[in-house]
Design an enzyme around this catalytic site. Structure first.
Site, PDB file in Angstrom:
ATOM      1  N   ASP A  14       0.814  -1.224   0.000  1.00  0.00           N
ATOM      2  CA  ASP A  14       0.000   0.000   0.000  1.00  0.00           C
ATOM      3  C   ASP A  14       0.842   1.266   0.000  1.00  0.00           C
ATOM      4  O   ASP A  14       0.425   2.292   0.551  1.00  0.00           O
ATOM      5  CB  ASP A  14      -0.957   0.033   1.211  1.00  0.00           C
ATOM      6  N   GLY A  41      -4.290  -4.565  -4.915  1.00  0.00           N
ATOM      7  CA  GLY A  41      -5.385  -3.787  -5.495  1.00  0.00           C
ATOM      8  C   GLY A  41      -4.903  -2.389  -5.812  1.00  0.00           C
ATOM      9  O   GLY A  41      -4.195  -1.809  -5.013  1.00  0.00           O
ATOM     10  N   HIS A  42      -5.219  -1.904  -7.010  1.00  0.00           N
ATOM     11  CA  HIS A  42      -4.907  -0.497  -7.264  1.00  0.00           C
ATOM     12  C   HIS A  42      -6.114   0.209  -7.850  1.00  0.00           C
ATOM     13  O   HIS A  42      -6.851  -0.321  -8.653  1.00  0.00           O
ATOM     14  CB  HIS A  42      -3.657  -0.302  -8.120  1.00  0.00           C
TER      15      HIS A  42
END
Ligand code: IMP
Length: 429
Positions: A14, A41-42
């Site tokens: 992150d 996740g982006h």
């Protein structure tokens, strides 16, 4: 001469790698994933609409780039197909020509997710995983009983392996975790359909990438998670189940690195982590809440609030040492704007002993207390700044402190979520 840039998080994930990858992707011909799965996740913003991708590299938004998913990635084929549909819905064309999925990738099956969930439900030994089945899928890979994408196209063998796996996993689910078992018949049909739907994307990625490197294409490697979540070098056992280091980029794709390859470590100007595990500089007070709110520190995959704290340079220096990274991109510097002073952790106090690296014994890390140095804060709005000479003095000193302490060079400072909020001090490509 072929050129490459490998982007790796040097904290606990992150760090804002998606934005840095997106920035460099405009100059790249190819963007590759080489480890992890849909635990990553982006967040992407296209025509004002927010989209979150977990598996397909974010380079897909640049019309000229090819996106490769190497054998080191564990693939939930349903998530892959959902992302294909999202991209089609955004009007992105020629996906079959641009997305290459390795036939050697291991599949994340329903039973992996169920096992991950069941283990996390148990109170003792909780890791705080994303419950996406990542750990159980990698377990099956090294245990040599995993199902790979290539197996989908040999139905007889696939069904045989599937049955053996279901027998074993159903026993564990029922007898050990006391949850519902899964039906073999249903899965045979389901994976028959999945095999047809993903077929246009399945390739020998190793051979494709080697060819692209020989053709002197510019290759960008997109790391997932971060060095401190590496299965060997992270804060074990509070880690993910893959290698997150830059050396994995060659291994997880089956191709040598380009002649000239730069490793860029992405670090936030402060620290965050999700899930369980030791976090020496964690702030459980109003300041921690301020960082969470200002920095929008909520997981892109699970939505969980991230734990926030001061910059831990002991952890970053250790991450650079084990990964061989010498160049840094600092993200979210804008989140610290407005604070009078900033603390930076330069050593740990472990029961009265000064320690300047991450100890292998995680029990010691749980007890470590931070030793801080205090630096001046800055008040300026950083977003409009484009040139390094316009960086406020206090931020310059913060960057210089990081460079001196870690011995790495800061190439880039990111000052906001938008593409243009970047101060590019030293060009990579
Ligand atoms: P898993 O990868 O789902 O098995 O989770 C293992 C640990 O890694 C947990 O602490 C997760 O919160 C963390 N983790 C996994 N993926 C990410 C990521 O992309 N960003 C940050 N933390 C992650």
């Amino acid at each position: 001469m072929s050129q490459g840039v490998v982007i790796i998080g040097v904290q606990w994930g992150d760090e804002g790698k998606g934005k840095i990858v997106d920035y460099y992707a405009s100059d790249a011909d190819v963007v590759c994933r080489f480890q992890g799965g849909n635990n990553a996740g982006h967040t992407l913003v296209v025509h004002g609409k927010q989209t979150i991708l977990h598996l397909i590299p974010s380079g897909i938004l640049h019309p000229h780039t090819k996106c490769l998913i190497g054998s080191g990635v564990v693939v939930d084929a349903e998530v892959f197909l959902e992302e294909i549909n999202i991209l089609k819905g955004l009007g992105i064309e020629r996906l079959e020509d641009r997305i290459y999925l390795s036939d050697r990738c291991h599949l994340i099956m329903d039973y992996h997710r169920r096992l991950d969930e069941a283990r996390e439900e148990k109170k003792a030994g909780k890791i705080g995983t994303t419950k996406r089945g990542i750990g159980p899928a990698y377990e099956d890979r090294v245990a040599r009983r995993g199902l790979r994408i290539a197996d989908l196209y040999n139905p007889e063998q696939f069904n045989e392996k599937l049955k053996a796996n279901l027998d074993e996993k159903n026993f564990l689910l029922k007898e050990l975790y006391h949850v519902e078992a899964l039906q073999t018949q249903h899965y045979q049909q389901k994976y028959h359909e999945i095999a047809q739907n993903i077929r246009p994307f399945v390739r020998d990625v190793s051979s494709c990438l080697n060819g692209l490197i020989e053709d002197d294409k510019k290759i960008l490697y997109e790391g997932a998670q971060g060095v401190l979540l590496d299965v060997d070098y992270g804060t074990y056992p509070y880690v993910t189940s893959s290698h997150t280091l830059p050396s994995q980029s060659a291994l997880g794709l089956g191709a040598r690195l380009p002649d000239q390859t730069l490793f860029i470590g992405v670090m936030k100007a402060y620290s965050t982590r999700v899930g369980e595990g030791p976090f020496v500089t964690e702030l459980k007070d109003a300041l921690g809440n301020r960082l969470r709110e200002t920095g929008a520190e909520f997981g892109a995959t699970t939505g969980r609030p991230r734990r926030c704290g001061w910059l831990d340079l002991v952890a970053v220096k250790y991450a650079l040492q084990v990964s061989g990274i010498k160049n840094l991109a600092i993200t979210k510097a804008d989140v610290l704007s407005g604070l009078d002073t900033l603390k930076v952790c330069v050593a740990y106090d472990c029961g009265g002993q000064r320690v300047d690296t991450i100890p292998a014994d995680t029990a010691r890390l749980w007890k470590a207390k931070p030793v801080y140095e205090t630096l001046s804060g800055w008040k300026e709005d950083l977003k409009p700044i484009q040139k390094s000479q316009d960086i406020p003095r206090a931020l310059q000193e913060y960057v210089q402190f990081i460079e001196k302490f870690t011995g790495a060079r800061v190439n880039l400072v990111s000052t906001g979520a938008d593409r243009e909020n970047v101060i590019d001090i030293h060009k990579a490509f």
